[in-house]
Design an enzyme around this catalytic site. Structure first.
Site, PDB file in Angstrom:
ATOM      1  N   ARG A 120      18.001  22.862  30.119  1.00  0.00           N
ATOM      2  CA  ARG A 120      17.177  22.895  31.345  1.00  0.00           C
ATOM      3  C   ARG A 120      17.448  21.722  32.282  1.00  0.00           C
ATOM      4  NH1 ARG A 120      13.052  24.200  27.519  1.00  0.00           N
ATOM      5  NH2 ARG A 120      12.886  26.455  27.304  1.00  0.00           N
ATOM      6  N   LYS A 142      24.491  22.559  46.086  1.00  0.00           N
ATOM      7  CA  LYS A 142      24.626  24.002  45.804  1.00  0.00           C
ATOM      8  C   LYS A 142      25.589  24.148  44.628  1.00  0.00           C
ATOM      9  CE  LYS A 142      23.621  26.535  50.072  1.00  0.00           C
ATOM     10  NZ  LYS A 142      24.151  27.444  51.121  1.00  0.00           N
ATOM     11  N   GLU A 184      36.615  23.706  56.524  1.00  0.00           N
ATOM     12  CA  GLU A 184      35.225  23.208  56.457  1.00  0.00           C
ATOM     13  C   GLU A 184      35.055  21.953  57.321  1.00  0.00           C
ATOM     14  OE1 GLU A 184      33.053  25.201  54.982  1.00  0.00           O
ATOM     15  OE2 GLU A 184      33.713  25.814  52.961  1.00  0.00           O
ATOM     16  N   LYS A 226      27.199  16.538  56.733  1.00  0.00           N
ATOM     17  CA  LYS A 226      26.570  17.356  55.690  1.00  0.00           C
ATOM     18  C   LYS A 226      25.334  16.656  55.125  1.00  0.00           C
ATOM     19  CE  LYS A 226      26.971  20.512  51.969  1.00  0.00           C
ATOM     20  NZ  LYS A 226      27.759  21.433  51.177  1.00  0.00           N
ATOM     21  N   GLU A 236      17.729  25.053  52.294  1.00  0.00           N
ATOM     22  CA  GLU A 236      18.167  26.059  53.268  1.00  0.00           C
ATOM     23  C   GLU A 236      17.037  26.968  53.751  1.00  0.00           C
ATOM     24  OE1 GLU A 236      22.199  27.656  52.547  1.00  0.00           O
ATOM     25  OE2 GLU A 236      21.427  29.560  53.242  1.00  0.00           O
ATOM     26  N   ARG A 240      19.950  24.107  57.400  1.00  0.00           N
ATOM     27  CA  ARG A 240      21.091  24.097  56.479  1.00  0.00           C
ATOM     28  C   ARG A 240      21.942  25.359  56.596  1.00  0.00           C
ATOM     29  NH1 ARG A 240      21.773  21.949  50.266  1.00  0.00           N
ATOM     30  NH2 ARG A 240      23.972  22.542  50.152  1.00  0.00           N
ATOM     31  N   ASN A 244      26.775  27.558  56.974  1.00  0.00           N
ATOM     32  CA  ASN A 244      27.326  28.852  56.585  1.00  0.00           C
ATOM     33  C   ASN A 244      28.131  29.506  57.713  1.00  0.00           C
ATOM     34  OD1 ASN A 244      26.115  31.422  54.485  1.00  0.00           O
ATOM     35  ND2 ASN A 244      26.470  29.342  53.802  1.00  0.00           N
ATOM     36  N   HIS A 247      30.789  32.143  57.006  1.00  0.00           N
ATOM     37  CA  HIS A 247      30.722  32.467  55.577  1.00  0.00           C
ATOM     38  C   HIS A 247      30.232  33.886  55.293  1.00  0.00           C
ATOM     39  CE1 HIS A 247      31.461  28.212  55.117  1.00  0.00           C
ATOM     40  NE2 HIS A 247      31.444  28.303  53.802  1.00  0.00           N
ATOM     41  N   HIS A 251      32.763  35.410  52.951  1.00  0.00           N
ATOM     42  CA  HIS A 251      32.453  35.821  51.576  1.00  0.00           C
ATOM     43  C   HIS A 251      32.760  37.306  51.372  1.00  0.00           C
ATOM     44  CE1 HIS A 251      29.521  32.243  50.616  1.00  0.00           C
ATOM     45  NE2 HIS A 251      30.792  31.902  50.548  1.00  0.00           N
ATOM     46  N   HIS A 264      38.922  30.263  49.729  1.00  0.00           N
ATOM     47  CA  HIS A 264      37.623  30.185  50.412  1.00  0.00           C
ATOM     48  C   HIS A 264      37.793  29.682  51.851  1.00  0.00           C
ATOM     49  CE1 HIS A 264      33.360  29.575  51.057  1.00  0.00           C
ATOM     50  NE2 HIS A 264      33.593  28.313  51.375  1.00  0.00           N
TER      51      HIS A 264
HETATM   52  N1  LIG Z   1      28.746  24.098  46.587  1.00  0.00           N
HETATM   53  C1  LIG Z   1      29.069  24.084  47.856  1.00  0.00           C
HETATM   54  O1  LIG Z   1      28.351  23.581  48.718  1.00  0.00           O
HETATM   55  C2  LIG Z   1      30.398  24.657  48.274  1.00  0.00           C
HETATM   56  C3  LIG Z   1      30.909  24.356  49.531  1.00  0.00           C
HETATM   57  C4  LIG Z   1      32.142  24.890  49.876  1.00  0.00           C
HETATM   58  C5  LIG Z   1      32.859  25.648  48.972  1.00  0.00           C
HETATM   59  N2  LIG Z   1      32.329  25.906  47.747  1.00  0.00           N
HETATM   60  C6  LIG Z   1      33.104  26.643  46.756  1.00  0.00           C
HETATM   61  O2  LIG Z   1      34.233  25.856  46.419  1.00  0.00           O
HETATM   62  C7  LIG Z   1      35.284  26.705  45.997  1.00  0.00           C
HETATM   63  C8  LIG Z   1      36.550  26.319  46.706  1.00  0.00           C
HETATM   64  O3  LIG Z   1      36.870  24.973  46.373  1.00  0.00           O
HETATM   65  P1  LIG Z   1      38.349  24.408  46.519  1.00  0.00           P
HETATM   66  O4  LIG Z   1      38.881  24.789  47.838  1.00  0.00           O
HETATM   67  O5  LIG Z   1      38.300  23.003  46.128  1.00  0.00           O
HETATM   68  O6  LIG Z   1      39.166  25.298  45.488  1.00  0.00           O
HETATM   69  P2  LIG Z   1      39.512  25.090  43.932  1.00  0.00           P
HETATM   70  O7  LIG Z   1      38.450  24.405  43.226  1.00  0.00           O
HETATM   71  O8  LIG Z   1      39.967  26.416  43.436  1.00  0.00           O
HETATM   72  O9  LIG Z   1      40.782  24.111  44.007  1.00  0.00           O
HETATM   73  C9  LIG Z   1      41.930  24.556  44.665  1.00  0.00           C
HETATM   74  C10 LIG Z   1      43.183  24.445  43.791  1.00  0.00           C
HETATM   75  O10 LIG Z   1      43.631  23.089  43.775  1.00  0.00           O
HETATM   76  C11 LIG Z   1      43.775  22.623  42.432  1.00  0.00           C
HETATM   77  N3  LIG Z   1      43.527  21.195  42.501  1.00  0.00           N
HETATM   78  C12 LIG Z   1      42.345  20.557  42.556  1.00  0.00           C
HETATM   79  N4  LIG Z   1      42.544  19.250  42.804  1.00  0.00           N
HETATM   80  C13 LIG Z   1      43.868  19.065  42.865  1.00  0.00           C
HETATM   81  C14 LIG Z   1      44.683  17.938  43.132  1.00  0.00           C
HETATM   82  N5  LIG Z   1      44.160  16.756  43.435  1.00  0.00           N
HETATM   83  N6  LIG Z   1      46.020  18.088  43.116  1.00  0.00           N
HETATM   84  C15 LIG Z   1      46.568  19.314  42.877  1.00  0.00           C
HETATM   85  N7  LIG Z   1      45.863  20.423  42.657  1.00  0.00           N
HETATM   86  C16 LIG Z   1      44.514  20.292  42.668  1.00  0.00           C
HETATM   87  C17 LIG Z   1      42.800  23.440  41.667  1.00  0.00           C
HETATM   88  O11 LIG Z   1      43.111  23.456  40.293  1.00  0.00           O
HETATM   89  C18 LIG Z   1      42.975  24.817  42.325  1.00  0.00           C
HETATM   90  O12 LIG Z   1      44.126  25.444  41.831  1.00  0.00           O
HETATM   91  C19 LIG Z   1      34.848  28.124  46.289  1.00  0.00           C
HETATM   92  O13 LIG Z   1      34.419  28.725  45.098  1.00  0.00           O
HETATM   93  C20 LIG Z   1      33.682  27.948  47.232  1.00  0.00           C
HETATM   94  O14 LIG Z   1      32.760  29.011  47.140  1.00  0.00           O
HETATM   95  C21 LIG Z   1      31.121  25.433  47.381  1.00  0.00           C
HETATM   96  O1  LIG Z   2      26.166  23.564  51.559  1.00  0.00           O
HETATM   97  C1  LIG Z   2      25.901  24.590  52.175  1.00  0.00           C
HETATM   98  O2  LIG Z   2      24.738  24.902  52.449  1.00  0.00           O
HETATM   99  C2  LIG Z   2      26.963  25.529  52.579  1.00  0.00           C
HETATM  100  O3  LIG Z   2      26.686  26.626  53.042  1.00  0.00           O
HETATM  101  C3  LIG Z   2      28.368  25.067  52.402  1.00  0.00           C
HETATM  102  C4  LIG Z   2      29.378  26.201  52.342  1.00  0.00           C
HETATM  103  O4  LIG Z   2      30.612  25.670  52.819  1.00  0.00           O
HETATM  104  C5  LIG Z   2      29.632  26.696  50.925  1.00  0.00           C
HETATM  105  O5  LIG Z   2      30.725  27.585  50.925  1.00  0.00           O
HETATM  106  C6  LIG Z   2      28.459  27.283  50.184  1.00  0.00           C
HETATM  107  O6  LIG Z   2      28.765  27.445  48.829  1.00  0.00           O
HETATM  108  C7  LIG Z   2      28.046  28.634  50.706  1.00  0.00           C
HETATM  109  O7  LIG Z   2      26.787  28.873  50.213  1.00  0.00           O
HETATM  110  P1  LIG Z   2      26.130  30.290  50.026  1.00  0.00           P
HETATM  111  O8  LIG Z   2      24.700  29.952  49.893  1.00  0.00           O
HETATM  112  O9  LIG Z   2      26.455  31.121  51.227  1.00  0.00           O
HETATM  113  O10 LIG Z   2      26.731  30.872  48.801  1.00  0.00           O
HETATM  114 ZN   LIG Z   3      32.220  27.008  52.386  1.00  0.00          ZN
END
Ligand SMILES: NC(=O)c1ccc[n+]([C@@H]2O[C@H](COP(=O)([O-])OP(=O)(O)OC[C@H]3O[C@@H](n4cnc5c(N)ncnc54)[C@H](O)[C@@H]3O)[C@@H](O)[C@H]2O)c1
Ligand SMILES: O=C(O)C(=O)C[C@@H](O)[C@H](O)[C@H](O)COP(=O)(O)O
Ligand SMILES: [Zn+2]
Length: 359
Positions: A120, A142, A184, A226, A236, A240, A244, A247, A251, A264
């Site tokens: 938890r 998130k 982004e 951010k 959100e 916030r 998006n 997105h 998505h 992404h």
């Molecule tokens: N939580 C949030 O607020 C938020 C915001 C934006 C995106 N996201 C999510 O994040 C994901 C995308 O993240 P991403 O673009 O980092 O993709 P990713 O995590 O898939 O990384 C991209 C690629 O780069 C590789 N990699 C990572 N670091 C490296 C490095 N330093 N050198 C070489 N290779 C490396 C990874 O193994 C992968 O193959 C999506 O799932 C998206 O939905 C979440």
């Molecule tokens: O942090 C946020 O809020 C965002 O929306 C950042 C986005 O870049 C990110 O891709 C996020 O994961 C999208 O959120 P979701 O709630 O649409 O799944």
């Molecule tokens: Zn995003």
């Protein structure tokens, strides 16, 4: 090193941005409840950076449990999440064990959700290694996984204790992933920071060339934007949702094409162009603004043409978006560069025209 703060009362935390941070355990040690960490990473990042982070921690007396997952968006799912729980249980991890995410957004989202739910909730630290994760996903709390029917459909808001964005890790990032992260960065300029957008128009080539000064500035300014938005609206309920931009369309593209086929950031880029097209049809953006938006994505080597999925398929997938209220698709649209809003108050036929992309 530069440090920013995400101001969330008792859930506040620092974001450290700089070079060589992976080998500075003193940035992590004060945040540990107990000298035990589980480092969640993947098969691509582990050979590059796992020992760089782990050995100095071991030298400081920390027990390190590595958890190495398969790499890719296609693995951001319940089965991979279970691999994390398995490893945590096999190693008898307790509530005082800290989970460290070492990798891009996929690892951060998976490890963060594991941290939010294991026993938890256990403490969590983000060590983002992609540009996208350094400017966006490691900040704001998130976390979650994809469902076959929709992106990020299962998750939790769960803030980290600290974020360490080590710019040196970007030297090994493939060019396509660097561009995906820039989508982004561009987003922050478009939604609320016109001067940052104008700075990007001048400095995009430096960012693509990993110029340290330009990259540090872009990461800092992105995180600053951010952090401000998240501090004002952690869960959100309002502002916030502007984060998006692109997105709801993006998505849908990621899901329809198969997770990982479009990155992404690529889907967000093409989705942002669709949002700009609808904003133009509504009379909220002019020709020159639309051209500026297209030009910056082209300069960042990102796609501007969304796939022709068909209007019905787009609408069906977009109807699963988390911003939907009473069945109405709410979209982030623009009223100029640096000015955005969330609205369902648009003519549905105009959205259909935007989505009627010729095959
Ligand atoms: N939580 C949030 O607020 C938020 C915001 C934006 C995106 N996201 C999510 O994040 C994901 C995308 O993240 P991403 O673009 O980092 O993709 P990713 O995590 O898939 O990384 C991209 C690629 O780069 C590789 N990699 C990572 N670091 C490296 C490095 N330093 N050198 C070489 N290779 C490396 C990874 O193994 C992968 O193959 C999506 O799932 C998206 O939905 C979440
Ligand atoms: O942090 C946020 O809020 C965002 O929306 C950042 C986005 O870049 C990110 O891709 C996020 O994961 C999208 O959120 P979701 O709630 O649409 O799944
Ligand atoms: Zn995003």
């Amino acid at each position: 090193m530069q440090t920013l703060h995400v101001d969330l009362g008792e859930r506040s935390y620092p974001i450290h941005i700089g070079r060589g941070l992976l080998t500075q355990p003193e940035l992590i040690l004060p945040h540990l409840k107990r000298k035990q960490v589980a480092i969640v990473t993947n098969t691509t990042v582990a050979p590059l950076y796992l020992e760089k982070l782990a050995q100095p921690l071991r030298d400081a007396g920390v027990k390190v449990i590595p958890i190495v997952l398969p790499d890719g968006e296609a693995y951001k799912n319940a089965a991979t999440l279970n691999l994390i729980y398995d490893a945590l249980l096999e190693n008898r991890c307790e509530r005082s064990t800290t989970i460290i995410a070492l990798g891009g957004g996929v690892i951060g989202d998976l490890a963060g959700y594991a941290a939010a739910t294991y026993l938890r909730g256990v403490p969590f630290i983000q060590v983002p290694t992609t540009l996208l994760s350094q400017v966006d996903s490691s900040v704001g709390g998130k976390t979650g996984i994809n469902h076959p029917l929709g992106k990020n459909m299962i998750g939790a808001f769960y803030q980290p204790q600290v974020v360490l964005a080590d710019i040196d890790t970007l030297s090994t990032l493939p060019a396509r992933e660097l561009s995906a992260g820039l989508a982004e960065v561009i987003k922050y300029g478009l939604i609320r920071d016109e001067p940052f957008f104008a700075w990007q128009e001048v400095n995009m080539q430096k960012l693509l060339a990993l110029d340290t000064e330009a990259m540090s500035y872009a990461i800092y300014r992105s995180c600053e934007n951010k952090a401000e938005v998240v501090a004002a609206d952690e869960r959100e309920s309002g502002e916030r949702a502007l984060l998006n931009l692109g997105h709801t369309f993006g998505h849908a593209i990621e899901n329809a094409m198969g997770y990982g086929v479009w990155l992404h950031g690529e889907a967000v880029a093409a989705g942002t162009i669709l949002a700009a097209d609808l904003s133009y049809r509504l009379g909220w953006l002019n020709d020159a603004e639309v051209e500026r938006i297209k030009a910056i994505f082209i300069e960042a080597k990102l796609p501007i043409d969304a796939p022709a999925l068909g209007v019905d398929r787009y609408l069906d997938l977009m109807g699963l978006d988390k911003k939907v209220v009473d069945g109405q698709i709410r979209l982030v649209l623009q009223q100029g560069i640096g000015k955005s809003l969330v609205t369902s108050d648009y003519d549905a036929t105009l959205l259909q025209s935007t989505l009627a992309i010729p095959a």
